[in-house]
Design a protein around this motif. Structure first.
Motif, PDB file in Angstrom:
ATOM      1  N   LEU A 257       0.867  -1.224   0.020  1.00  9.30           N
ATOM      2  CA  LEU A 257       0.026   0.160   0.092  1.00  9.30           C
ATOM      3  C   LEU A 257       0.941   1.168  -0.174  1.00  9.30           C
ATOM      4  CD1 LEU A 257      -2.879  -1.318   2.504  1.00  9.30           C
ATOM      5  CD2 LEU A 257      -3.064  -0.678   0.061  1.00  9.30           C
ATOM      6  N   GLY A 258       2.122   1.225   0.713  1.00  2.78           N
ATOM      7  CA  GLY A 258       2.704   2.275   0.872  1.00  2.78           C
ATOM      8  C   GLY A 258       3.365   2.564  -0.418  1.00  2.78           C
ATOM      9  N   GLU A 259       3.860   1.613  -1.267  1.00  2.00           N
ATOM     10  CA  GLU A 259       4.337   1.870  -2.440  1.00  2.00           C
ATOM     11  C   GLU A 259       3.553   2.375  -3.711  1.00  2.00           C
ATOM     12  OE1 GLU A 259       6.176  -1.936  -3.467  1.00  2.00           O
ATOM     13  OE2 GLU A 259       7.973  -1.468  -2.006  1.00  2.00           O
ATOM     14  N   PHE A 260       2.131   1.626  -3.499  1.00  2.00           N
ATOM     15  CA  PHE A 260       1.026   2.019  -4.480  1.00  2.00           C
ATOM     16  C   PHE A 260       0.585   3.442  -4.162  1.00  2.00           C
ATOM     17  CE2 PHE A 260      -3.547   2.219  -5.222  1.00  2.00           C
ATOM     18  CZ  PHE A 260      -3.583   2.014  -6.669  1.00  2.00           C
ATOM     19  N   THR A 261       0.503   3.963  -3.030  1.00  3.37           N
ATOM     20  CA  THR A 261       0.025   5.422  -2.693  1.00  3.37           C
ATOM     21  C   THR A 261       1.144   6.391  -2.842  1.00  3.37           C
ATOM     22  OG1 THR A 261       0.308   4.895  -0.345  1.00  3.37           O
ATOM     23  CG2 THR A 261      -1.827   4.488  -1.143  1.00  3.37           C
ATOM     24  N   GLY A 262       2.539   5.686  -2.785  1.00  4.57           N
ATOM     25  CA  GLY A 262       3.589   6.806  -2.741  1.00  4.57           C
ATOM     26  C   GLY A 262       3.895   7.116  -1.569  1.00  4.57           C
ATOM     27  N   VAL A 263       3.333   6.775  -0.532  1.00  5.49           N
ATOM     28  CA  VAL A 263       3.586   7.116   0.962  1.00  5.49           C
ATOM     29  C   VAL A 263       5.141   6.812   1.220  1.00  5.49           C
ATOM     30  CG1 VAL A 263       3.220   6.875   3.464  1.00  5.49           C
ATOM     31  CG2 VAL A 263       1.423   7.174   1.994  1.00  5.49           C
ATOM     32  N   SER A 264       5.576   5.832   0.854  1.00  3.07           N
ATOM     33  CA  SER A 264       7.024   5.065   1.241  1.00  3.07           C
ATOM     34  C   SER A 264       7.692   5.290   0.131  1.00  3.07           C
ATOM     35  CB  SER A 264       7.010   3.668   1.578  1.00  3.07           C
ATOM     36  OG  SER A 264       6.280   2.929   0.825  1.00  3.07           O
ATOM     37  N   SER A 265       7.424   6.049  -0.935  1.00  2.00           N
ATOM     38  CA  SER A 265       8.280   6.046  -2.318  1.00  2.00           C
ATOM     39  C   SER A 265       9.283   7.411  -1.926  1.00  2.00           C
ATOM     40  CB  SER A 265       7.355   6.784  -3.503  1.00  2.00           C
ATOM     41  OG  SER A 265       8.145   6.991  -4.378  1.00  2.00           O
ATOM     42  N   GLU A 266      10.327   7.192  -2.643  1.00  2.00           N
ATOM     43  CA  GLU A 266      11.554   7.992  -2.727  1.00  2.00           C
ATOM     44  C   GLU A 266      11.209   9.376  -3.079  1.00  2.00           C
ATOM     45  OE1 GLU A 266      14.156   7.653  -0.852  1.00  2.00           O
ATOM     46  OE2 GLU A 266      14.275   5.476  -0.457  1.00  2.00           O
ATOM     47  N   LEU A 267       9.991   9.383  -3.869  1.00  2.00           N
ATOM     48  CA  LEU A 267       9.460  10.583  -4.468  1.00  2.00           C
ATOM     49  C   LEU A 267       8.868  11.555  -3.736  1.00  2.00           C
ATOM     50  CD1 LEU A 267       8.387   9.071  -7.966  1.00  2.00           C
ATOM     51  CD2 LEU A 267      10.776  10.222  -7.523  1.00  2.00           C
ATOM     52  N   ALA A 268       8.159  10.774  -2.928  1.00  2.00           N
ATOM     53  CA  ALA A 268       7.345  11.657  -1.837  1.00  2.00           C
ATOM     54  C   ALA A 268       8.204  12.719  -0.992  1.00  2.00           C
ATOM     55  CB  ALA A 268       6.456  10.777  -0.886  1.00  2.00           C
ATOM     56  N   PRO A 269       9.164  12.011  -0.249  1.00  2.00           N
ATOM     57  CA  PRO A 269       9.791  13.236   0.516  1.00  2.00           C
ATOM     58  C   PRO A 269      10.633  13.964  -0.155  1.00  2.00           C
ATOM     59  CG  PRO A 269      10.022  10.829   1.298  1.00  2.00           C
ATOM     60  CD  PRO A 269       9.504  10.795  -0.108  1.00  2.00           C
ATOM     61  N   LEU A 273       5.364  21.723  -0.462  1.00  2.00           N
ATOM     62  CA  LEU A 273       3.803  21.776  -0.214  1.00  2.00           C
ATOM     63  C   LEU A 273       3.498  23.450  -0.741  1.00  2.00           C
ATOM     64  CD1 LEU A 273       3.189  20.100   3.034  1.00  2.00           C
ATOM     65  CD2 LEU A 273       3.077  18.963   0.536  1.00  2.00           C
ATOM     66  N   ALA A 274       2.147  23.519  -0.846  1.00  2.00           N
ATOM     67  CA  ALA A 274       1.436  24.727  -1.259  1.00  2.00           C
ATOM     68  C   ALA A 274       2.128  25.931  -0.302  1.00  2.00           C
ATOM     69  CB  ALA A 274       0.163  24.689  -1.498  1.00  2.00           C
ATOM     70  N   ASP A 275       2.349  25.464   0.869  1.00  2.00           N
ATOM     71  CA  ASP A 275       2.590  26.754   2.029  1.00  2.00           C
ATOM     72  C   ASP A 275       4.000  26.807   1.979  1.00  2.00           C
ATOM     73  OD1 ASP A 275       3.231  24.385   3.176  1.00  2.00           O
ATOM     74  OD2 ASP A 275       2.227  24.816   5.128  1.00  2.00           O
ATOM     75  N   GLY A 276       4.746  26.050   1.165  1.00  2.00           N
ATOM     76  CA  GLY A 276       6.315  26.174   1.119  1.00  2.00           C
ATOM     77  C   GLY A 276       6.956  25.362   2.040  1.00  2.00           C
ATOM     78  N   THR A 277       6.355  24.411   2.935  1.00  2.00           N
ATOM     79  CA  THR A 277       7.058  23.531   3.763  1.00  2.00           C
ATOM     80  C   THR A 277       7.482  22.045   2.678  1.00  2.00           C
ATOM     81  OG1 THR A 277       5.167  23.718   5.175  1.00  2.00           O
ATOM     82  CG2 THR A 277       6.343  21.775   5.489  1.00  2.00           C
ATOM     83  N   VAL A 278       8.653  21.783   3.236  1.00  2.00           N
ATOM     84  CA  VAL A 278       9.350  20.982   2.476  1.00  2.00           C
ATOM     85  C   VAL A 278       9.203  19.815   3.440  1.00  2.00           C
ATOM     86  CG1 VAL A 278      11.562  20.035   1.358  1.00  2.00           C
ATOM     87  CG2 VAL A 278      10.883  22.441   1.359  1.00  2.00           C
ATOM     88  N   LEU A 279       8.693  18.509   2.709  1.00  2.00           N
ATOM     89  CA  LEU A 279       8.655  17.266   3.402  1.00  2.00           C
ATOM     90  C   LEU A 279      10.003  16.561   3.899  1.00  2.00           C
ATOM     91  CD1 LEU A 279       5.824  15.524   1.250  1.00  2.00           C
ATOM     92  CD2 LEU A 279       5.668  16.548   3.365  1.00  2.00           C
ATOM     93  N   ASP A 280       9.900  16.028   5.106  1.00  2.00           N
ATOM     94  CA  ASP A 280      10.875  15.193   5.710  1.00  2.00           C
ATOM     95  C   ASP A 280      11.763  14.472   4.338  1.00  2.00           C
ATOM     96  OD1 ASP A 280      13.079  13.527   6.930  1.00  2.00           O
ATOM     97  OD2 ASP A 280      12.142  13.897   8.582  1.00  2.00           O
ATOM     98  N   PRO A 281      13.063  14.628   4.388  1.00  2.00           N
ATOM     99  CA  PRO A 281      13.722  13.727   3.206  1.00  2.00           C
ATOM    100  C   PRO A 281      13.702  12.366   3.559  1.00  2.00           C
ATOM    101  CG  PRO A 281      15.412  15.011   4.592  1.00  2.00           C
ATOM    102  CD  PRO A 281      14.161  15.322   5.002  1.00  2.00           C
ATOM    103  N   THR A 282      13.394  12.015   4.751  1.00  2.00           N
ATOM    104  CA  THR A 282      13.229  10.375   5.015  1.00  2.00           C
ATOM    105  C   THR A 282      12.092   9.792   4.524  1.00  2.00           C
ATOM    106  OG1 THR A 282      14.641  10.879   7.126  1.00  2.00           O
ATOM    107  CG2 THR A 282      13.602   8.774   6.677  1.00  2.00           C
ATOM    108  N   PRO A 283      12.163   8.668   3.773  1.00  2.00           N
ATOM    109  CA  PRO A 283      10.702   8.228   3.410  1.00  2.00           C
ATOM    110  C   PRO A 283       9.995   7.985   4.610  1.00  2.00           C
ATOM    111  CG  PRO A 283      12.583   7.076   2.253  1.00  2.00           C
ATOM    112  CD  PRO A 283      13.114   7.891   3.290  1.00  2.00           C
ATOM    113  N   TYR A 284       8.478   8.091   4.403  1.00  2.00           N
ATOM    114  CA  TYR A 284       7.596   7.757   5.426  1.00  2.00           C
ATOM    115  C   TYR A 284       7.127   6.340   5.207  1.00  2.00           C
ATOM    116  CZ  TYR A 284       6.562  12.761   5.577  1.00  2.00           C
ATOM    117  OH  TYR A 284       6.870  13.985   5.829  1.00  2.00           O
TER     118      TYR A 284
END
Length: 473
Positions: A257-269, A273-284
């Motif tokens: 599920l993580g790979e399918f949704t992109g949650v644990s993908s290397e692309l997500a971190p 975001l729209a407010d300028g926040t940058v997601l943690d570089p560690t995969p979720y």
């Protein structure tokens, strides 16, 4: 060492107000927190934070803890379940499956207690709900009244042995406030610790069956498997609210599920975001986006309401009456958990962790001896107090003391809860003892020795083996 002195005062106030004065644990916890506030004045604030600000932050952080919601949600689950026939159907189903074995009465009682305990989490309620059905049934089969009462009293510990009890939330809240662990790290070790506690109780049931020559449940007293399945198969659904969040948070399915949704993908971190926040570089991981403490109680409420829909109120006034009936439990548990979190937060602000580290550095005892010593202390304190009060008073300190010898904090927490689970079977003050004795119509004193012999002392061993990771969790 002012923070340690504040901790001692906190423990003393709880024990005196709850065990000596005889007032409820909510009041005791509130007074304990106020005692810590007095000590905080002597510590003084810092250049950045004043004492009033420290106290205010401790309180506001406690109010926003996710664990508060989960604990109160499970109070409602327990209360609603007691007002439905779901448990009776579950006992019938277990009796059909286990009653064909010699001593099936005890096995059915034990397994039913574990299942109900994993949902209800209130020791006296577990003993009352299961015991009211199975104690007369055991007596009719020739089981001595004191033994029937002993087995039913021993069920009370299941309320603490499995996630997600109020006692667990109190302990974990204190550890989270100290930064010792994350709240969901306790779920897996405590679940397996609960299974070990169940395995032990089944072994004891086997021993009692042989010792007292308890017979098979007569065929006339158990429904055919097909009949009980037809009437009670839906009770199996009680496992769904726990299983589903766990399966999609951990294990192979969670990975997919993580790979399918992109949650644990290397692309997500790393995304902005729209407010300028940058997601943690560690995969979720899926466990980062699905809160077990939110979804398990929510799904459990839905499940219980669905299974018990025919027995639950049909009008607004009926629902209001049901909610009113649960209010005392909400009040006591809510205040207890809130005060426990506030106290843990404030003790953390006062530097308790640093003081304890310096104190524990002076101790040099083997891991096994530390586990036994801590277990014995918890069990002794749980004699006059409830498991919740015991964990509120010394839980985090006990866990961190075990952890100082190299025991992982989540494992130490699970072991501490197994130690505390003896409170329901600790003579002479365990409430479930008197509930079971009343149902069995026997002198409670006759259960004291069997309870110590079959539950209190052996569970010290079970908890120690869990702490030493000989019993893996």
């Amino acid at each position: 060492m002012i923070a340690i002195a504040a901790l001692v005062a906190f423990i003393v106030v709880i024990i005196v107000w709850n065990a000596v004065v005889g007032r409820n644990i909510g009041e005791a916890m509130t007074l304990g927190f106020l005692a810590i506030c007095i000590f905080a004045v002597f510590v003084g604030g810092t250049a950045e934070t004043s004492v009033p600000a420290m106290i205010r932050t401790s309180i506001t952080d406690a109010l926003t803890e996710e664990i508060m919601f989960a604990a109160l949600a499970f109070v409602f689950v327990s209360y609603a379940l007691e007002h439905t026939p779901v448990l009776a159907k579950l006992v019938d189903l277990l009796n059909s499956l286990l009653g064909r074995f010699r001593g099936g009465h005890l096995y059915t009682t034990t397994v039913a207690g574990a299942i109900f305990g994993a949902i209800a989490h209130i020791g006296a309620a577990i003993t009352a709900a299961v015991g009211s059905i199975t104690i007369p049934w055991m007596k009719k089969a020739g089981v001595k009244p004191e033994i029937a009462a002993t087995v039913a009293s021993g069920l009370a510990g299941f309320g603490v042995s499995f996630p997600f009890s109020g006692t667990m939330f109190i302990l974990v809240g204190g550890l989270v406030a100290q930064g010792a662990m994350e709240s969901d790290e306790i779920v897996k070790p405590l679940f397996f610790a609960g299974l070990w506690a169940l395995a032990y109780r089944l072994i004891i049931a086997f021993w009692i069956v042989r010792k007292y020559k308890i017979p098979v449940v007569p065929a006339a007293e158990r429904l055919p498997v097909r009949t009980s399945l037809t009437k009670g198969w839906t009770t199996v659904l009680l496992a769904v609210p726990i299983a589903v969040p766990l399966l999609i948070s951990f294990g192979p399915l969670a990975t997919v599920l993580g790979e399918f949704t992109g949650v644990s993908s290397e692309l997500a971190p790393g995304r902005e975001l729209a407010d300028g926040t940058v997601l943690d570089p560690t995969p979720y991981a899926m466990s980062d986006v699905i809160s077990l403490l939110t979804w398990i109680p929510v799904l459990m409420i839905v499940c219980v309401l669905f299974l018990g829909r025919k027995s639950l109120p049909k009008s607004a006034s009926g629902w209001w009456k049901l909610v009113q009936g649960s209010a005392p439990s909400f009040g006591v548990i809510g205040i207890t958990i809130f005060a426990a979190f506030s106290a843990s937060n404030l003790l953390g602000e006062m530097g308790l962790a640093t003081e304890l580290e310096s104190l524990l550095a002076l101790l040099a005892v083997p891991k096994w001896l530390m586990a036994i010593a801590i277990g014995a202390i918890i069990i002794l304190i749980a004699v006059p107090l409830t498991a919740s009060a015991t964990m509120a008073a010394i839980g985090p300190v006990a866990v961190m003391t075990m952890a100082s010898t190299g025991i992982p904090v989540p494992v130490a927490a699970a072991a501490a809860l197994i130690f505390a689970s003896t409170e329901g079977a600790s003579p002479p003050s365990g409430a479930p003892i008197y509930v079971a004795a009343g149902i069995a119509e026997v002198d409670p004193g006759k259960t004291f020795i069997p309870l110590l012999k079959y539950y209190c002392v052996p569970l010290l061993g079970v908890g120690t083996l869990i702490a030493l990771q000989i019993l893996p969790v």
